[in-house]
Design a protein around this motif. Structure first.
Motif, PDB file in Angstrom:
ATOM      1  N   ARG A  62      33.827  28.467  44.679  1.00  0.00           N
ATOM      2  CA  ARG A  62      34.178  29.594  45.548  1.00  0.00           C
ATOM      3  C   ARG A  62      33.113  30.686  45.467  1.00  0.00           C
ATOM      4  O   ARG A  62      32.736  31.284  46.486  1.00  0.00           O
ATOM      5  CB  ARG A  62      35.552  30.146  45.161  1.00  0.00           C
ATOM      6  CG  ARG A  62      35.978  31.338  46.001  1.00  0.00           C
ATOM      7  CD  ARG A  62      37.418  31.717  45.741  1.00  0.00           C
ATOM      8  NE  ARG A  62      38.315  30.704  46.259  1.00  0.00           N
ATOM      9  CZ  ARG A  62      38.687  30.608  47.532  1.00  0.00           C
ATOM     10  NH1 ARG A  62      38.194  31.464  48.439  1.00  0.00           N
ATOM     11  NH2 ARG A  62      39.512  29.673  47.918  1.00  0.00           N
ATOM     12  N   ALA A  63      32.638  30.968  44.264  1.00  0.00           N
ATOM     13  CA  ALA A  63      31.598  31.985  44.101  1.00  0.00           C
ATOM     14  C   ALA A  63      30.307  31.552  44.789  1.00  0.00           C
ATOM     15  O   ALA A  63      29.629  32.353  45.440  1.00  0.00           O
ATOM     16  CB  ALA A  63      31.355  32.231  42.610  1.00  0.00           C
ATOM     17  N   LEU A  83      30.441  34.764  40.334  1.00  0.00           N
ATOM     18  CA  LEU A  83      31.502  34.087  39.582  1.00  0.00           C
ATOM     19  C   LEU A  83      32.341  35.089  38.810  1.00  0.00           C
ATOM     20  O   LEU A  83      33.576  35.000  38.793  1.00  0.00           O
ATOM     21  CB  LEU A  83      30.890  33.060  38.629  1.00  0.00           C
ATOM     22  CG  LEU A  83      31.879  32.273  37.762  1.00  0.00           C
ATOM     23  CD1 LEU A  83      32.881  31.514  38.618  1.00  0.00           C
ATOM     24  CD2 LEU A  83      31.130  31.315  36.828  1.00  0.00           C
ATOM     25  N   SER A  84      31.690  36.051  38.194  1.00  0.00           N
ATOM     26  CA  SER A  84      32.434  37.083  37.458  1.00  0.00           C
ATOM     27  C   SER A  84      33.345  37.864  38.393  1.00  0.00           C
ATOM     28  O   SER A  84      34.489  38.159  38.039  1.00  0.00           O
ATOM     29  CB  SER A  84      31.455  38.041  36.771  1.00  0.00           C
ATOM     30  OG  SER A  84      30.685  37.366  35.800  1.00  0.00           O
ATOM     31  N   SER A 103      38.836  44.266  44.113  1.00  0.00           N
ATOM     32  CA  SER A 103      38.093  44.232  42.848  1.00  0.00           C
ATOM     33  C   SER A 103      36.852  43.364  42.955  1.00  0.00           C
ATOM     34  O   SER A 103      35.769  43.728  42.471  1.00  0.00           O
ATOM     35  CB  SER A 103      39.002  43.697  41.729  1.00  0.00           C
ATOM     36  OG  SER A 103      40.161  44.470  41.593  1.00  0.00           O
ATOM     37  N   ARG A 104      37.008  42.230  43.600  1.00  0.00           N
ATOM     38  CA  ARG A 104      35.886  41.302  43.773  1.00  0.00           C
ATOM     39  C   ARG A 104      34.749  41.957  44.542  1.00  0.00           C
ATOM     40  O   ARG A 104      33.571  41.850  44.157  1.00  0.00           O
ATOM     41  CB  ARG A 104      36.394  40.065  44.498  1.00  0.00           C
ATOM     42  CG  ARG A 104      35.356  39.037  44.864  1.00  0.00           C
ATOM     43  CD  ARG A 104      36.054  37.858  45.507  1.00  0.00           C
ATOM     44  NE  ARG A 104      35.148  37.009  46.236  1.00  0.00           N
ATOM     45  CZ  ARG A 104      35.524  35.965  46.959  1.00  0.00           C
ATOM     46  NH1 ARG A 104      36.808  35.676  47.045  1.00  0.00           N
ATOM     47  NH2 ARG A 104      34.642  35.227  47.588  1.00  0.00           N
ATOM     48  N   CYS A 105      35.088  42.640  45.617  1.00  0.00           N
ATOM     49  CA  CYS A 105      34.064  43.307  46.435  1.00  0.00           C
ATOM     50  C   CYS A 105      33.462  44.497  45.699  1.00  0.00           C
ATOM     51  O   CYS A 105      32.264  44.792  45.848  1.00  0.00           O
ATOM     52  CB  CYS A 105      34.677  43.764  47.757  1.00  0.00           C
ATOM     53  SG  CYS A 105      35.259  42.418  48.796  1.00  0.00           S
ATOM     54  N   ILE A 315      41.431  34.628  30.121  1.00  0.00           N
ATOM     55  CA  ILE A 315      40.272  34.547  29.221  1.00  0.00           C
ATOM     56  C   ILE A 315      38.963  34.705  30.001  1.00  0.00           C
ATOM     57  O   ILE A 315      38.115  35.533  29.652  1.00  0.00           O
ATOM     58  CB  ILE A 315      40.275  33.211  28.453  1.00  0.00           C
ATOM     59  CG1 ILE A 315      41.484  33.160  27.499  1.00  0.00           C
ATOM     60  CG2 ILE A 315      38.983  33.044  27.656  1.00  0.00           C
ATOM     61  CD1 ILE A 315      41.661  31.824  26.813  1.00  0.00           C
ATOM     62  N   SER A 316      38.800  33.897  31.062  1.00  0.00           N
ATOM     63  CA  SER A 316      37.534  33.933  31.804  1.00  0.00           C
ATOM     64  C   SER A 316      37.355  35.253  32.550  1.00  0.00           C
ATOM     65  O   SER A 316      36.245  35.797  32.605  1.00  0.00           O
ATOM     66  CB  SER A 316      37.467  32.758  32.779  1.00  0.00           C
ATOM     67  OG  SER A 316      38.545  32.798  33.695  1.00  0.00           O
TER      68      SER A 316
END
Length: 334
Positions: A62-63, A83-84, A103-105, A315-316
């Motif tokens: 997806r990333a 990815l982060s 948050s992703r953006c 975790i990730s």
């Protein structure tokens, strides 16, 4: 009403809904805690670990796919940052509905200087593509397992939806639709002046930048790669559930097509409540009972999938949040 209070109330309602669905699924089966624990302990955790590896690769895919959309607007995000941002977004979705997209953006805006409106527009475009692929999965289930799908849809969607439609005022709905269409038409036809843009101009520009990637999916510079990675994402999603099903003696006999039905309804469950909590468990438990699995397995299986996925994201996503400044420092040193 304050926006934060409104968001909190929305989250609380959805969380209560999820909790209620969990309670109903457990009460309906009348299964004891010992039986569920036994179902957990009898599972093959090597298959579950393999399922998590596949799931993590789907997040990577997806990333990676995201850059295909960003390239259309002259932007590129390093894969470790992308990815982060995806993992942090998934983690945020467990807290507040749709907060993950923001948050992703925000991550790529801060660390890659990608404009917030462009990033958000590409994420929305991604969601449309994902919805199209979900429709493809629905069609596959219709073709290969129509009888099961019809029985389940009639029980959980058609009948409840018909009951809700009885109270809809169609005149108001039609008026609202016409107004919305007129607004969109005006938005795209509106001419800008040479003067300093007003606040309304900036707002409209922001909205246009969000909508633009959605309207230009067909103009992707590398369409083959984009669609291949899109298929890989959803194939990994399915294989993650399938390999997890191999971990339990009662579910390993379900087969490809029944797992596909579980996958379809499980995806819907994730959409309904934050992180799928409650809705995911309820739908999968009901379907497994329909397939005549024992009560303990019907309750345990969705919890194994959802619980291990939650731990993976916890975790990730947490590590990504901690390591982001390190990634950014390395980018500055390059």
């Amino acid at each position: 009403m304050n926006k934060k209070i409104s968001s909190f109330i929305q989250y609380l309602v959805l969380l209560l809904l999820g909790g209620g669905l969990i309670y109903l699924s457990i009460k309906r089966t009348d299964v004891s805690k010992e039986e569920v624990v036994n179902a957990f302990t009898e599972s093959n955790w090597l298959w579950i670990m393999f399922s998590l590896i596949i799931s993590f690769f789907s997040h990577y895919a997806r990333a990676y796919r995201w850059n295909y959309l960003l390239e259309n607007y002259g932007h590129h995000s390093k894969i470790n940052i992308s990815l982060s941002s995806v993992l942090i977004g998934y983690l945020a979705n467990y807290g507040l509905p749709r907060m993950g997209e923001i948050s992703r953006c925000a991550v790529v805006n801060k660390y890659q200087k990608i404009p917030m409106d462009i990033a958000l527009g590409t994420v929305i475009a991604e969601r449309v593509v994902d919805m199209l692929l979900l429709i493809v999965i629905f069609i596959l289930v219709v073709i290969f397992n129509y009888s099961d799908l019809y029985a389940l849809l009639n029980q959980y969607i058609f009948t409840p939806f018909t009951q809700k439609l009885e109270g809809v005022n169609w005149i108001y709905l039609f008026i609202f639709l016409i107004i919305g269409m007129c607004f969109i038409y005006w938005l795209f036809k509106r001419k800008t002046s040479n003067n300093q843009p007003s606040l309304m101009d900036k707002i409209l520009s922001f909205i246009q930048n969000i909508i633009r990637p959605l309207m230009e999916i067909h103009k992707i510079k590398r369409p083959l790669g984009f669609w291949i990675w899109s298929l890989i994402i959803w194939l990994m999603y399915y294989l993650s559930m399938y390999t997890c099903a191999l971990a339990m003696p009662s579910t390993e006999q379900l087969g490809i097509l029944k797992i596909l039905v579980l996958f379809l309804f499980g995806t819907v469950g994730v959409i309904v409540t934050p992180g799928g909590i409650g809705a995911y468990h309820f739908l999968l438990t009901e379907i497994l009972l329909y397939y005549q699995l024992d009560n303990a397995s019907a309750v345990a299986f969705p919890w194994i999938i959802w619980g291990t996925q939650f731990i993976l994201i916890l975790i990730s996503g947490g590590l990504s949040f901690i390591l982001l400044p390190v990634f950014a420092k390395n980018l500055n040193n390059d």
